[in-house]
Write an enzyme that holds these catalytic residues in place. Sequence first.
Site, mmCIF file in Angstrom:
data_model
loop_
_atom_site.group_PDB
_atom_site.id
_atom_site.type_symbol
_atom_site.label_atom_id
_atom_site.label_comp_id
_atom_site.label_asym_id
_atom_site.label_seq_id
_atom_site.Cartn_x
_atom_site.Cartn_y
_atom_site.Cartn_z
ATOM 1 C CG ASP A 104 -2.122 0.748 0.952
ATOM 2 O OD1 ASP A 104 -1.956 1.826 0.322
ATOM 3 O OD2 ASP A 104 -3.262 0.552 1.329
HETATM 4 C C1 BGC Z 1 -5.042 3.017 0.292
HETATM 5 C C2 BGC Z 1 -5.390 2.303 -0.901
HETATM 6 C C3 BGC Z 1 -5.178 2.937 -2.139
HETATM 7 C C4 BGC Z 1 -3.973 4.006 -2.166
HETATM 8 C C5 BGC Z 1 -3.762 4.900 -3.291
HETATM 9 C C6 BGC Z 1 -3.912 4.157 0.197
HETATM 10 O O1 BGC Z 1 -4.124 5.028 1.437
HETATM 11 O O2 BGC Z 1 -5.278 2.182 1.586
HETATM 12 O O3 BGC Z 1 -6.412 1.642 -0.844
HETATM 13 O O4 BGC Z 1 -5.163 2.371 -3.634
HETATM 14 O O5 BGC Z 1 -3.972 4.752 -0.866
HETATM 15 O O6 BGC Z 1 -4.735 5.847 -3.401
#
Ligand code: BGC
Length: 789
Positions: free
Chosen positions: A266
Amino acid sequence: MTAQTDKDAFLDTLLSRMSLMEKVGQLNYPSGSGVDTTGVGQKVDTPVMIRRGELCGISAGARLADRRELQTIAVEEGPNGIPLIFGKDCIQRYKTGGPIPLALSCSWDLDLIRRVNEMTAREARADGITINWAPMLDVCHDARWGRIAEGNGEFPYLGAKIAEVIVRAYQGEDGDMARPDRFMATLKHFMGYGLARAGRDYAGVEASVATLARIMEPFRAGIEAGAGAIMVAFNTINDIPVTAHRTLLQDVLRKRLGFKGIIVTDFTAIDPELVHHGVAANSREAAYLAFKAGVNVDLVSQAFLRHLPELVEDGAAHPEAYAGPDGAYRYGPVTEAEITARAREVLEAKWHLGLFQNPYIGMDDGHRAMVTYTAENRALVREAAAKSLVLLKNERNALPLPAKGTLAVIGPLADDRIDMQGTWAIDVDPENSVTILEGLRAAAPAGMTVLHAKGANIVDDPSLAARLNMHNRAMPSVVIGPESPSAMIKAALVTAAKADTILLCLGEAKEHAGESSTRAEITLPEAQRPLFDAIAAHARAEAKPLVLIAMAGRPLALTHEAAHVDALIWTGHPGNEAGNGLADVLFGKVSPSGRLSQALPRSTGQLPYRTEDLVTGRPIWGAGIDVEGDEECDAKGHHWFRKFTTACILEEPMVPLYPAGFGLGYTSFRYGTPIPSAIHLKGDTELTVSVEITNTGKCAGAEVAQAYLHDLVGHTARPKRQLIGFERVELAPDETRTVTFRITTDTLRYPVGDSLTHYTEDWEPGEFELLIGPDAETVDRLRIRWDRA
Ligand code: BGC
């Protein structure tokens, strides 16, 4: 040559030309210049990095022209001309906004979910997006967690069916992603993120192996459907951050589930997050731990780029420093061979996306215009909005609305085109939308008057409003107007007084849900409650029908409101066509057919609530005693409080306000007695259970028949019911259809063991109960015996 040998030869040759630094570059994905990230990303000089071969892809940003330009730099000026991937969160919508995933899952309509997600892929790839950070498959039992909006409800079985459909919608039935209408699916967040303690985003997760195995089912289904990528969860599971969790990523994900695609972190999950978790002392250790756990691509932290080359060099020079049980570097040196293997998986993903053959697939303005926000797409999300809402109560024939007279539409969400889009509508243009007020006005028959009053602010607290406008500061939707709350209520009462029927539109702003939006109470926001009470009192005094539309990113606790309205609808956040979709239902053109994919609890105190919970040693209606003088009983005459049982909440029943699976329509259905093909089975055979369903009402409608399993005696405690099948049937008045559930020993399998590495999944002979009915509480039970042979 086969495609496989073509691919292998191509990748071998390419990798043989790449330097160590370039291979590490394929494991690095920065956020991109000028692109917001959800974590603490750094600004980077993208063109410079591309020319050096230091990245595999980049956050897509806003403009197709920029993506095209960056791709040209990559293929014409990058060291080996390797194309980039462009990633984005197209959470079931891109330019055309459909309902939030939680709402769409309430349709239980897999064909609709396929069509909505195919539309998303078509629009996004036509804009040059190659990889989607979706679908989100986290099962959650605590609606305080804001990201419940992004998931598919509480049932792993339903989640698995939806995961399979979405992966195929994005990547194609044949898995050919080298097409301008397909992109790569990323299953996320592996694992456990939805079990964040008390719904606090990013909080640690403590869960048994059995629970983890159960909520893994959607991931298993997505992997079997061929998902190209997996995103690792931020959280710890039983004290280990998943980004550094070797057992989960290797033993479970790679070996047990057989995942062959790319594992991405992530955003910023390596650095600083592994340092913040306290398992790495610094960025270098964090990079080492995540790499050794099995991560392919470091999203946004750039720790791989900074440290992997040096770790390889140092590991070759001082292998002794990378051994022994102590210290961060305990899993051996990082070798170039490992980096080559990880980079190869990334390049293979690019191969499957067709980028080596044509780096510009989808980047075509003409094609984009033809497939984006078309009339067909709008019709589709209108259908989705209508099929996703759930009618929870309908008394005194409040719905459908009468086609005459005066209707008062009251509430801060009635005409709010931003919040109705829900979380992650980042590419949806709110101007392209129809509010509930607009939809009702457009659909109202001639001679009918539709009045409107805002009645209340979404919230009255300026700090809270600022938090809720965080993503739309330029065009804030949560506006605290100059009028006082009491003046707004007064004006709303004047409007209500002119009406024959009152429709309240209350609920949550889009940022009440989504990432990092945990709620302390999952009720209607405080600012809206006095308005509700004033209007409800007026409606009662004047005997006017009162309908509440609860628009929200989560299941709300609506115990008080449900008791004071004639009709109640939960819509989720319905997207662009909210108004038209709702008007179709409210005026009776479409009979509501949504069913809750997650129970609606009575109160925040009832959370976490899991329909598939274990029975407990003191079941609700088991032993225990009814307290003398306690008069409160449910419809079946059971006392809802029983001392010394699990029905131990003093202030309310244990069962939710509306159970999972529940939803009404404008017609009624009768279930016949479920008929099993056998009641004593042996070995690997198939059991069928058939039930006749008849539409006993006056209009056509859809019913979702559900089957649950209760394994009466197991090696471990078993859920009191577990969804194992459903079928959505459309029936004309008086029509009868037979729904048949097929059950095999595979259905009976369950995880046993206390280690993620060694747990087994098998079934045990014995007695089972099958529960068949229209929701998790309203079921006919039948008992069968199943022996090994
Ligand atoms: C989230 C993800 C997301 C990413 C990009 C993160 O903070 O947990 O689900 O894909 O941000 O936007």
